[in-house]
Design a protein around this motif. Sequence first.
Motif, mmCIF file in Angstrom:
data_model
loop_
_atom_site.group_PDB
_atom_site.id
_atom_site.type_symbol
_atom_site.label_atom_id
_atom_site.label_comp_id
_atom_site.label_asym_id
_atom_site.label_seq_id
_atom_site.Cartn_x
_atom_site.Cartn_y
_atom_site.Cartn_z
ATOM 1 N N GLY A 1 2.508 1.875 -3.339
ATOM 2 C CA GLY A 1 1.491 2.405 -4.239
ATOM 3 C C GLY A 1 1.198 3.867 -3.954
ATOM 4 N N LEU A 2 1.165 4.233 -2.677
ATOM 5 C CA LEU A 2 0.934 5.628 -2.288
ATOM 6 C C LEU A 2 2.074 6.519 -2.786
ATOM 7 C CD1 LEU A 2 -0.959 7.503 -0.663
ATOM 8 C CD2 LEU A 2 0.433 7.001 1.341
ATOM 9 N N ILE A 3 3.315 6.052 -2.662
ATOM 10 C CA ILE A 3 4.464 6.824 -3.151
ATOM 11 C C ILE A 3 4.368 7.008 -4.659
ATOM 12 C CG2 ILE A 3 6.962 6.767 -3.500
ATOM 13 C CD1 ILE A 3 7.188 5.375 -0.765
ATOM 14 N N LEU A 4 4.056 5.921 -5.392
ATOM 15 C CA LEU A 4 3.930 6.026 -6.844
ATOM 16 C C LEU A 4 2.813 6.996 -7.211
ATOM 17 C CD1 LEU A 4 4.937 5.022 -9.626
ATOM 18 C CD2 LEU A 4 3.086 3.349 -9.535
ATOM 19 N N GLY A 5 1.694 6.914 -6.518
ATOM 20 C CA GLY A 5 0.578 7.821 -6.783
ATOM 21 C C GLY A 5 0.941 9.276 -6.536
ATOM 22 N N LYS A 6 1.675 9.537 -5.475
ATOM 23 C CA LYS A 6 2.115 10.917 -5.191
ATOM 24 C C LYS A 6 3.085 11.406 -6.262
ATOM 25 C CE LYS A 6 1.250 12.854 -1.709
ATOM 26 N NZ LYS A 6 0.233 13.860 -1.436
ATOM 27 N N LYS A 7 3.986 10.529 -6.734
ATOM 28 C CA LYS A 7 4.911 10.906 -7.802
ATOM 29 C C LYS A 7 4.158 11.187 -9.103
ATOM 30 C CE LYS A 7 9.116 8.586 -6.220
ATOM 31 N NZ LYS A 7 10.108 7.547 -6.549
ATOM 32 N N MET A 8 3.114 10.390 -9.376
ATOM 33 C CA MET A 8 2.302 10.612 -10.560
ATOM 34 C C MET A 8 1.595 11.960 -10.466
ATOM 35 S SD MET A 8 0.726 6.773 -11.032
ATOM 36 C CE MET A 8 -0.463 7.202 -12.280
ATOM 37 N N GLY A 9 1.056 12.267 -9.303
ATOM 38 C CA GLY A 9 0.384 13.543 -9.098
ATOM 39 C C GLY A 9 1.325 14.720 -9.283
ATOM 40 N N ALA A 10 2.563 14.566 -8.840
ATOM 41 C CA ALA A 10 3.552 15.631 -8.997
ATOM 42 C C ALA A 10 3.889 15.861 -10.470
ATOM 43 C CB ALA A 10 4.819 15.291 -8.224
ATOM 44 N N PHE B 1 0.837 -1.202 0.000
ATOM 45 C CA PHE B 1 0.000 0.000 0.000
ATOM 46 C C PHE B 1 0.872 1.252 0.000
ATOM 47 C CE2 PHE B 1 -2.146 3.465 2.160
ATOM 48 C CZ PHE B 1 -3.353 3.529 1.486
ATOM 49 N N LEU B 2 1.899 1.280 0.842
ATOM 50 C CA LEU B 2 2.758 2.460 0.948
ATOM 51 C C LEU B 2 3.537 2.720 -0.341
ATOM 52 C CD1 LEU B 2 4.047 1.958 4.598
ATOM 53 C CD2 LEU B 2 2.316 3.580 3.810
ATOM 54 N N SER C 1 -3.570 -10.192 -3.807
ATOM 55 C CA SER C 1 -3.962 -9.184 -2.816
ATOM 56 C C SER C 1 -2.875 -8.125 -2.648
ATOM 57 C CB SER C 1 -4.275 -9.845 -1.469
ATOM 58 O OG SER C 1 -3.150 -10.539 -0.984
ATOM 59 N N LYS C 2 -1.624 -8.479 -2.877
ATOM 60 C CA LYS C 2 -0.549 -7.490 -2.784
ATOM 61 C C LYS C 2 -0.631 -6.488 -3.940
ATOM 62 C CE LYS C 2 2.702 -10.279 -0.150
ATOM 63 N NZ LYS C 2 4.055 -10.838 -0.095
ATOM 64 N N VAL C 3 -0.955 -6.971 -5.125
ATOM 65 C CA VAL C 3 -1.154 -6.071 -6.262
ATOM 66 C C VAL C 3 -2.348 -5.162 -5.980
ATOM 67 C CG1 VAL C 3 -1.774 -5.981 -8.713
ATOM 68 C CG2 VAL C 3 -0.102 -7.644 -7.911
ATOM 69 N N ALA C 4 -3.412 -5.732 -5.411
ATOM 70 C CA ALA C 4 -4.597 -4.939 -5.070
ATOM 71 C C ALA C 4 -4.262 -3.874 -4.027
ATOM 72 C CB ALA C 4 -5.707 -5.855 -4.559
ATOM 73 N N ALA C 5 -3.400 -4.206 -3.067
ATOM 74 C CA ALA C 5 -2.998 -3.223 -2.055
ATOM 75 C C ALA C 5 -2.219 -2.080 -2.690
ATOM 76 C CB ALA C 5 -2.172 -3.903 -0.962
ATOM 77 N N GLY D 1 -3.264 1.911 -2.784
ATOM 78 C CA GLY D 1 -2.375 3.018 -2.434
ATOM 79 C C GLY D 1 -2.324 4.073 -3.523
ATOM 80 N N ILE D 2 -2.270 3.633 -4.779
ATOM 81 C CA ILE D 2 -2.264 4.579 -5.899
ATOM 82 C C ILE D 2 -3.564 5.368 -5.915
ATOM 83 C CG2 ILE D 2 -2.258 4.751 -8.426
ATOM 84 C CD1 ILE D 2 -0.423 2.243 -8.422
ATOM 85 N N SER D 3 -4.669 4.676 -5.707
ATOM 86 C CA SER D 3 -5.972 5.330 -5.680
ATOM 87 C C SER D 3 -6.090 6.295 -4.496
ATOM 88 C CB SER D 3 -7.071 4.269 -5.607
ATOM 89 O OG SER D 3 -8.330 4.852 -5.544
ATOM 90 N N ALA D 4 -5.504 5.933 -3.359
ATOM 91 C CA ALA D 4 -5.546 6.806 -2.173
ATOM 92 C C ALA D 4 -4.768 8.098 -2.401
ATOM 93 C CB ALA D 4 -4.989 6.068 -0.965
ATOM 94 N N ALA D 5 -3.830 8.087 -3.333
ATOM 95 C CA ALA D 5 -3.055 9.286 -3.656
ATOM 96 C C ALA D 5 -3.826 10.215 -4.593
ATOM 97 C CB ALA D 5 -1.720 8.898 -4.278
#
Length: 190
Positions: free
Chosen positions: A82-91, A79-80, A108-112, A116-120
Motif C-alpha cells: 500500500g505504501l508503494i502504491l501510495g508513493k507511485k500515486m503521489g509521483a 502495508f508496504l 484486515s489485510k485490505v485495511a493494512a 499504507g496508502i494513507s501513510a504515503a
Amino acid sequence: MSYIKTLKRIRNNKTNYRKRKAVLISRRNFVTIKISNQNIYCQLVQPAIKGDLVLTHAGSKELGKYGWKGSQNNLSACFLVGLILGKKMGAKKIDSAILYTGKTSFTSKVAACLKGISAAGINIPLSEESLPSDDRISGSHVSEYATNLKEDKNRYEKQFSKLISNNINPEEYPKHFEEIKNHISNSKFE
C-alpha cells in the motif's frame, strides 16, 4: 414459466453492478486490492464506460527490490505494498482515491493496504477503527511469539524456517519492517 436473463458476470459472482454503478457515477479514481494465497496486488484504476484504465499498480513481488525478506502476504507486506502504491500515486500527482472492493470482502489485510496508502499521503476515506494497530502491522507479535518459542529449538526452527533461511532473526522482525518502510518512504518514484 418465464426466464429471467441474468448477466454472466453476476451468475459467476464476479461483479456487483450496484457498487460498480456508484463508482462510475462518482467519476473518482478507485483502488482495488486483491490478495491471493501468496501475493498482494493493488491497482489505481480510472473508471470509464468503455473499459477501466489502470493508472498505476503495485504488488508484493516488488518488495524484493527494497530488500524485504519476510512473507509476501501478511499484514506487514500489505502495508508496504500500500505504501508503494501510495508513493507511485503521489509521483503521478494523484492525491485522492476511493476503495472499490467489488465482490471481495473487507479484511484486515485490505485495511493494512489502505493504511499504507494513507501513510504515503494519499487522501482515501477510511475508518480508524477498522485499521489494524501499528504493533500488529510492524510484526511485534511475531517477535514476541519467537521470543516465547525460543526455548523449544525444534519447534522454533520449524515455525520460522522461512525467516531463518532468509537470514532474518524472527525476534528482529519489527526492526526489518521499519528498515524497509524507511527505504520505501525515501525512494523516488516515477
